[in-house]
Structures are given as structure tokens and as C-alpha cells.
Design a protein around this motif. Structure first.
Motif, short mmCIF file in Angstrom:
data_model
loop_
_atom_site.label_atom_id
_atom_site.label_comp_id
_atom_site.label_asym_id
_atom_site.label_seq_id
_atom_site.Cartn_x
_atom_site.Cartn_y
_atom_site.Cartn_z
N ALA A 1 1.06 -1.12 -0.09
CA ALA A 1 0.32 0.16 0.11
C ALA A 1 0.73 1.17 0.36
N ASN A 2 1.95 0.86 0.85
CA ASN A 2 3.39 2.01 0.86
C ASN A 2 3.51 2.49 -0.45
N ASN A 3 3.68 1.36 -1.28
CA ASN A 3 4.54 1.36 -2.85
C ASN A 3 4.03 1.82 -3.91
N ASN A 4 4.54 3.49 -4.16
CA ASN A 4 4.12 4.13 -5.36
C ASN A 4 4.58 3.25 -6.62
N GLU A 5 4.63 2.48 -6.80
CA GLU A 5 4.78 1.44 -7.75
C GLU A 5 2.86 1.27 -8.54
N TYR A 6 2.61 1.06 -7.29
CA TYR A 6 1.42 0.25 -7.09
C TYR A 6 -0.13 1.73 -7.43
N SER A 7 -1.30 1.19 -8.39
CA SER A 7 -1.76 2.06 -8.68
C SER A 7 -3.09 2.08 -6.79
N ASP A 8 -3.53 3.86 -7.06
CA ASP A 8 -4.56 4.04 -5.84
C ASP A 8 -5.23 2.81 -5.66
N LYS A 9 -6.03 2.15 -6.12
CA LYS A 9 -6.97 1.02 -5.99
C LYS A 9 -6.59 -0.05 -5.73
N GLU A 10 -4.70 0.06 -6.34
CA GLU A 10 -4.14 -1.25 -5.64
C GLU A 10 -4.38 -1.29 -4.50
N LYS A 11 -3.46 -0.43 -5.11
CA LYS A 11 -2.71 0.06 -3.01
C LYS A 11 -4.28 0.39 -1.51
N ARG A 12 -5.23 0.85 -1.73
CA ARG A 12 -6.80 0.73 -1.15
C ARG A 12 -7.24 -0.64 -1.18
N ASP A 13 -6.83 -2.12 -1.97
CA ASP A 13 -7.10 -2.65 -1.96
C ASP A 13 -5.94 -4.11 -0.82
N ASN A 14 -4.90 -3.43 -1.05
CA ASN A 14 -4.14 -4.10 0.03
C ASN A 14 -3.94 -4.19 1.77
N LEU A 15 -4.37 -2.32 1.45
CA LEU A 15 -5.55 -1.71 3.23
C LEU A 15 -6.42 -2.29 3.68
N GLU A 16 -7.68 -2.89 2.41
CA GLU A 16 -8.43 -3.95 2.42
C GLU A 16 -8.17 -4.59 3.50
N LYS A 17 -7.29 -5.42 2.52
CA LYS A 17 -6.81 -6.42 2.90
C LYS A 17 -6.02 -6.88 4.41
N ALA A 18 -5.05 -6.03 4.78
CA ALA A 18 -4.41 -5.76 5.56
C ALA A 18 -5.24 -5.73 6.98
N TYR A 19 -6.36 -5.01 6.63
CA TYR A 19 -7.41 -4.69 7.55
C TYR A 19 -8.19 -6.22 8.18
N ASN A 20 -9.03 -6.74 7.37
CA ASN A 20 -9.43 -8.03 7.12
C ASN A 20 -8.83 -9.03 8.04
N ILE A 21 -7.63 -9.29 7.99
CA ILE A 21 -6.05 -10.09 8.62
C ILE A 21 -5.99 -8.97 10.02
N TYR A 22 -6.27 -7.87 10.13
CA TYR A 22 -6.07 -7.20 11.60
C TYR A 22 -7.26 -7.84 12.49
N SER A 23 -8.18 -7.59 12.11
CA SER A 23 -9.26 -7.88 12.72
C SER A 23 -9.32 -8.75 13.48
N THR A 24 -8.73 -10.07 12.98
CA THR A 24 -9.10 -10.98 13.86
C THR A 24 -7.81 -11.81 14.80
N LEU A 25 -7.51 -10.53 14.38
CA LEU A 25 -5.80 -9.73 16.09
C LEU A 25 -6.54 -10.37 17.12
N ASN A 26 -5.74 -10.39 18.56
CA ASN A 26 -6.31 -10.12 19.57
C ASN A 26 -6.01 -9.12 19.84
N ASN A 27 -6.72 -8.07 20.89
CA ASN A 27 -6.37 -6.44 21.58
C ASN A 27 -5.32 -6.80 21.66
N ASN A 28 -4.73 -6.30 21.80
CA ASN A 28 -3.59 -5.82 22.67
C ASN A 28 -2.89 -4.80 21.99
N ALA A 29 -1.99 -4.23 22.12
CA ALA A 29 -0.93 -3.12 21.47
C ALA A 29 -0.10 -3.83 19.97
#
Length: 681
Positions: free
Chosen positions: A44-72
């Protein structure tokens, strides 16, 4: 005393329950998810990707984050994802993510991440509501100050604390609370110096320079702007900071009516042509400022051309904020040469843009100009608007300062209430934990006695199981030795006996064919060919039986090369073989070596039977503690969706699975086949 007792009980509880979990599994799962989240954020931070691809990668990261235990750790990932959305200018998503992070930080009482979430929310609201922005920044600042009081200053915390302080100072500057802004900026500088991180020092000294100009301490203002340049030396932002600071110094001299010095510094900034070509907005601003100071000094040689040049750049960029000032300058210029109608047109455009962007300061100047270039009745109306707006601005600034003071008071009051509640809760928790600890101590003693009995029984059972396993293993070894001896005997019988006799029969038939001319030559040739085919098949079976067990006195890689050479010679196919010298075959598990041998054997048989190939390339490579076997042919290929139907391919996949490895069959009709096997050592 209470604190010591409290910590002792908490430690006891941790020791009790830590054995009930499976930490290895948890750690692996956390590391895997962490790696996935970080990989998606990196994309998502790589400028070689389009804005849509960056957004898709952020969504994927968010979907994984939501399964983590509540911690720092989870909160840190939310913050990283939110920054990705901010860079995509998806500010609402940035806000939503940080509101989630703040809520989670409160639930686990993570002070540092509370402060960071408040700071990010301040960044969001400073674009739209300075009051809410200030409240969030102030909440973050209070947390950092409390941590300083409790733990003493820490460099990493000091840097983040400094960022919050300079953001507060800039809001105070915008609302004309200059003294407060100056004090807050100095605190920010102290934090950055303690953190030994000068990244934001140029910004701090720039703010001090602006404040000093407003407070009419002009010499100090120039010194501060020069310090900003000094702190940016040998950094990526050095030239950018020079253009900013030279522009600000020019503005200081313009306020002193020292127009020649003002021109000198505006021209210094304009000398960085290459940088300004990449930053047209700053270039236009400098041109407009230079034109205005020329106008003020009655140097009209390049006026109004410089104004128009700046205006053209701003128009092309649709930079309405800078166009407000530019059109005001043009209005002043045309008013000075008694072209009131043109001056009025530019003043009206400035007024309209100021209303659109809610820029009250420039709107005030536009009303003043319109009152001066309009007829009596209309001019009076604009003068009244000027007075009303000026009163409103003064009142609004006072309200902002009052609001900030109220925020500070309410926050301090809430902190004191929370501290009182925390003390009461601490006493209650200590009492509950004391009673719980007494019960748990009794339970632990009972369970320990039971565990000792179970441990003795388990050790006895383990010893018995080990003895049974040893006997079974010895039996299996003897059976395997017998099976290998029988296979070797059958191989020798087929090769030396049956194959020799068939060879003799074929030679006899060849001799008859050479001597006889009785009309049966063609039939005998047919049987001779059939005998050759039988010889070939028996030779393959003999070779297969003879190599089931790899002899210990023959180097493994020699056996592999011999297998490839023999089979390719029989089938008249060219081959290349390459073995990575980094592979220490002597220390590789025997079962793995047999499996590799069988996989290679099966793959070659498939090529000979089905591929119609002319060339084969085989290689062993050692990469990252894995042995990779690659088998390439230039045959007719096959459709990979039929892989599951082939018994041979299933056998290969089964052997790879036994070795905890991975296999891929890559092929298309007409383009050859690649079998790729990767097995951990």
C-alpha cells in the motif's frame, strides 16, 4: 505496601494460568498474521501500485487485523493502516480507523496508543474544526505529560510528545493566541532536542519566526527563520526549507517597509529554479510576493506582468487559496492607478473566493477595498460588512481562546476524577484478588500432588512405549533388509538370466534372417522387434528393482546420474544434469534420498511414455535451507487440470507430502512440462 501486594498477586495469577495455554501456536499465528499485514501495508505504501491496488491491500491488511487479539500490537497495525488511508486522501477512513484504535486502547488501558490515536484524530479535525482538533491534541499532550511524571522522559515518547506540542502551537497561532503558541513551541523544541531528533525543529523555528513577526519583534523573526534553515542543512528538505524561510524573511522586511531587503530574499528564494519548477504553487506565491513588494516600493517596471504570471500558474492549478491574495494585490494595484472598475472586479473575485473557502481575514481586506472603489451607497454597504465581519472575527478568536481554556480545565478535572476512581478500584481489586489468591494457593497445592502422581505414571508409560517402539523398529529394519535382498536377487535373475536368454534368441533370429531367403524374413523381423521391446521392458524392471535401496558404498549423486544416463540412453533422449555443490547428501535423511530418487524415476517414465520430448534438463539446487528439484522437458505438455487423474503424479505428490515439501506441475499443451519440488532439509 498495597502496590507490592497487588503486583505479587497478579504475578501469581500469571504463573498459574500460563501453563493452560499453547504459546508456541499463538506465537506462530501472530507472526504469520503480522507478516501478512506488514506485506500488505508495504504494498500500500509502494508508489509502483495504483491507488486502487493500494486501497485493496489496505483492506486486506484490515481484514487480517480484525482477527488479532486485542493488544498493543493490534493497535499499532491499525495506526499503520490509517496512515495508508491518509496518504490516499481518504480522510474519513483515516478518522474511522483511529477512532477504533482509540476505543481499543481504552479497553486495554494502553496510554501510549491512546495518545497516538488522539494525535491522529487531531490531524484529521484540524482541516475542518480547530476546536475538536485542539481537544484531541490536548488529550494526547496530557497523557504524554503524565507519562513523563510517572516514568521520566523517554526519547521515543519525547519525540511524539513534541509533535503534538507543535501541532497545538500552530492552532494557537492560527487563532492569534501568539504568546501561548510561542510558549508551546519552545516546549516542543525542548522535547525534540531531548529526543535527539531534529526532524521537526525547522518547523518549530518557522512558527517562532511567524509569531515574532506578528508580535513586531522583527529582528528575532529573521533570526528564527535563519535557524530553521540551519537545522534543515544536509537533509532532503534543505532547499524546500530555504524557499520557505527566505519567503518568510522577505515578508518580515516587507512588514518593516524595508522593501529592498524584502526583494533580496524573495529573489534568493526564486533562484532555486529547478526545485520551483517541480513546485509551481510555491513559485507562484513567490512571484506574487515579489510583485507586491515591487508595487509597494513604486518599482512598476514588471507590474502587472509578475502578478499575471503568478495568477496564470494559480489558475492552472485551481489554487483558490493563493488566488484570493493575488486578486487582492491586483485590485490594490489598479486602485493605485485610478482604474477603479478593474480594481473592483478583482476585489469582487477575491471576495467570492474568500466566501467559498471561508477565509475571513482575506474577506475583510476584500470588503475594505470594495468600500474604497465603489460609489458612495455601495461603498457604505461594504464598509458596514467590513465592520460586522471584523467584530465577528474578534469575537470568534476570543471564543476559540475561551474554548481552549475550557477544554484544558475540563480535561484536568476529568483526569483528577479518573485518578480518584482508579484508587478506589485498586483497593477493591486488591481485596478481591487477596481472597482469590488464598483459594488458588490451596487449589495449586492439591493439583501439584495430583500432578506428581500423574507424572510418575506418565514416565513409566513413556519408557514402555519407547521399548515397544524400539522392538518394532528393529523388526521393520529386518523385514526391509529381507525385501531388499529379494528385490536384488530378482533383478539379477531378470538381467543375467531371462534377459541373456532373450538376447541369445534374438541373435539367433538375426542370424537366420541373414542366411535365409524363404519369405518369412518380414515375420521374423517383427518378432525380433518384439523381443527388443521385451528386452527393454525387462531391463527397466531390472533397473527399477535393483535401485529400490540405495547402496551405501555408492555416492548418492552418482546413483542419480547413472539412473538418468541409463534411462535417457535407452530412450534416445538428450539430457543435462546439474547438482548444487552446497547440498551435503551424506547428511540428508535416507528416506528423503529414496523419495527424491523415486520422484525422479517416476517423472522420467512419464516423459518417456507421454511427452515425446527430445531434451530433458534436471537440476538440484540448495536455497534457504531447502532442496529444490527441477525437471524440465520440451515435450508436448499436458493440461494441468488433469493432474489429479494420473496415478504417477499422485505418487509424486504423496512422496513430496511425506517430506513436508511442495510440488508444482507447470505445463500447457505444446509447451513442455516443468516439475518443481521444494523440500526443507
Amino acid at each position: 505496601m498495597f502496590e507490592f501486594y497487588f503486583r505479587s498477586i497478579v504475578l501469581l495469577l500469571i504463573l498459574l494460568f500460563v501453563g493452560c495455554s499453547n504459546p508456541d501456536k499463538t506465537i506462530k499465528s501472530k507472526e504469520l498474521k503480522s507478516n501478512l499485514v506488514e506485506a500488505y501495508i508495504a504494498k500500500a505504501n509502494n508508489n509502483e501500485y495504483s491507488d486502487k491496488e493500494k486501497r485493496d491491500n489496505l483492506e486486506k491488511a484490515y481484514n487480517i487485523y480484525s482477527t488479532l487479539n486485542n493488544n498493543a500490537f493490534k493497535i499499532e497495525k491499525i495506526h499503520e493502516i490509517s496512515v495508508g488511508y491518509y496518504s490516499l486522501k481518504d480522510y474519513d477512513r483515516f478518522r474511522d480507523m483511529n477512532e477504533k484504535a482509540l476505543k481499543l486502547a481504552f479497553s486495554i488501558k494502553d496510554s501510549l496508543n491512546m495518545a497516538k490515536s488522539y494525535a491522529y484524530l487531531g490531524i484529521y479535525y484540524r482541516r475542518s474544526d480547530l476546536g475538536i482538533a485542539y481537544k484531541n491534541y490536548y488529550e494526547a499532550e496530557k497523557i504524554y505529560s503524565l507519562l513523563d511524571d510517572e516514568k521520566g522522559e523517554i526519547k521515543d515518547i519525547a519525540f511524539d510528545h513534541g509533535k503534538v506540542l507543535i501541532d497545538i502551537a500552530r492552532i494557537q497561532q492560527r487563532t492569534k493566541d501568539y504568546s501561548a503558541s510561542e510558549a508551546t513551541t519552545i516546549k516542543a523544541i525542548e522535547k525534540f532536542e531531548f529526543a535527539e531528533n531534529p526532524q521537526y525543529l525547522p518547523l518549530c523555528y518557522t512558527n517562532l519566526g511567524i509569531l515574532a513577526k506578528y508580535l513586531e519583534r522583527y529582528d528575532e523573526a529573521v533570526e528564527y527563520h535563519l535557524k530553521a534553515i540551519e537545522y534543515s542543512k544536509n537533509t532532503e528538505s534543505e532547499i524546500s526549507q530555504k524557499t520557505i524561510s527566505y519567503n518568510n524573511i522577505g515578508t518580515v522586511y516587507k512588514s518593516q517597509k524595508n522593501y529592498e531587503k524584502a526583494k533580496e530574499y524573495y529573489n534568493k528564494a526564486l533562484s532555486y529554479k529547478k526545485f520551483l519548477n517541480r513546485n509551481p504553487a510555491r513559485y507562484a506565491r513567490l512571484l506574487d510576493n515579489l510583485a507586491y513588494v515591487n508595487f509597494l516600493s513604486n518599482d512598476t517596471s514588471e507590474i502587472p506582468d509578475l502578478f499575471y504570471q503568478a495568477s496564470k500558474i494559480m489558475d492552472s492549478m485551481n489554487n483558490k487559496r493563493r488566488l484570493i491574495t493575488n486578486t487582492l494585490h491586483l485590485a490594490e494595484y489598479y486602485k493605485s492607478i485610478s482604474k477603479d472598475s478593474i480594481a473592483k472586479a478583482y476585489a469582487k473575485r477575491s471576495r467570492d473566493l474568500s466566501l467559498e473557502l471561508q477565509n475571513n481575514e482575506e474577506l475583510l481586506k476584500a470588503y475594505q477595498l470594495l468600500s474604497e472603489v465603489s460609489n458612495n451607497e455601495e461603498g457604505l454597504e461594504y464598509a458596514n460588512k467590513y465592520i460586522r465581519l471584523n467584530d465577528s472575527i474578534v469575537k470568534e478568536e476570543r471564543l476559540f481562546r475561551d474554548k481552549f481554556a475550557r477544554i484544558e480545565f475540563e480535561t484536568d478535572e476529568i483526569v483528577q476524577e479518573n485518578q480518584q476512581i482508579s484508587r478506589e478500584n485498586e483497593i477493591l481489586i486488591i481485596a478481591i484478588l487477596g481472597l482469590t489468591a488464598l483459594f488458588l494457593l490451596g487449589y495449586i497445592i492439591f493439583r501439584q500432588q495430583q500432578s506428581n502422581k500423574e507424572l510418575v505414571f506418565a514416565q513409566t508409560q513413556q519408557e514402555s512405549n519407547q521399548e515397544i517402539y524400539r522392538l518394532l523398529l528393529n523388526q521393520q529394519i529386518k523385514l526391509e533388509e529381507g525385501r531388499q535382498l529379494e528385490q536384488q536377487r530378482m533383478s539379477e535373475e531378470l538381467h543375467d538370466g531371462v534377459l541373456g536368454r532373450l538376447f541369445g534368441v534374438r541373435l539367433s533370429l538375426d542370424g537366420i534372417n541373414q542366411r535365409a531367403n524363404d519369405g518369412f524374413t518380414e515375420a521374423r523381423n517383427k518378432y525380433i522387434d518384439e523381443l527388443k521391446a521385451i528386452e527393454k521392458e525387462i531391463r527397466l524392471i531390472s533397473h527399477d528393482l535393483g535401485t529400490e535401496a540405495l547402496p551405501s558404498d555408492v555416492a548418492y549423486i552418482d546413483a542419480i546420474e547413472s539412473l538418468i544416463s541409463d534411462l535417457c540412453e535407452i530412450n534416445k533422449i538428450n539430457f543435462e544434469f546439474d547438482n548444487d555443490e552446497d547440498i551435503d547428501w551424506e547428511h540428508i535423511d535416507d528416506q528423503k534420498k529414496v523419495n527424491f530418487f523415486r520422484i525422479l524415476q517416476e517423472s522420467l517414465q512419464n516423459i518417456f511414455k507421454h511427452a515425446s520430448a527430445k531434451n530433458i534438463k534436471i537440476s538440484f539446487d540448495y536455497i534457504e535451507d531447502k532442496i529444490n528439484l527441477t525437471i524440465l522437458d520440451d515435450g508436448i505438455g499436458f493440461k494441468t487440470n488433469k493432474v489429479k487423474k494420473g496415478i504417477g503424479l499422485k505418487n509424486i505428490a504423496s512422496r513430496v507430502s511425506q517430506m513436508s515439501g511442495v510440488v508444482q506441475f507447470l505445463s500447457n499443451s505444446g509447451s513442455g512440462t516443468e516439475v518443481s519440488v521444494s523440500v526443507p532439509v
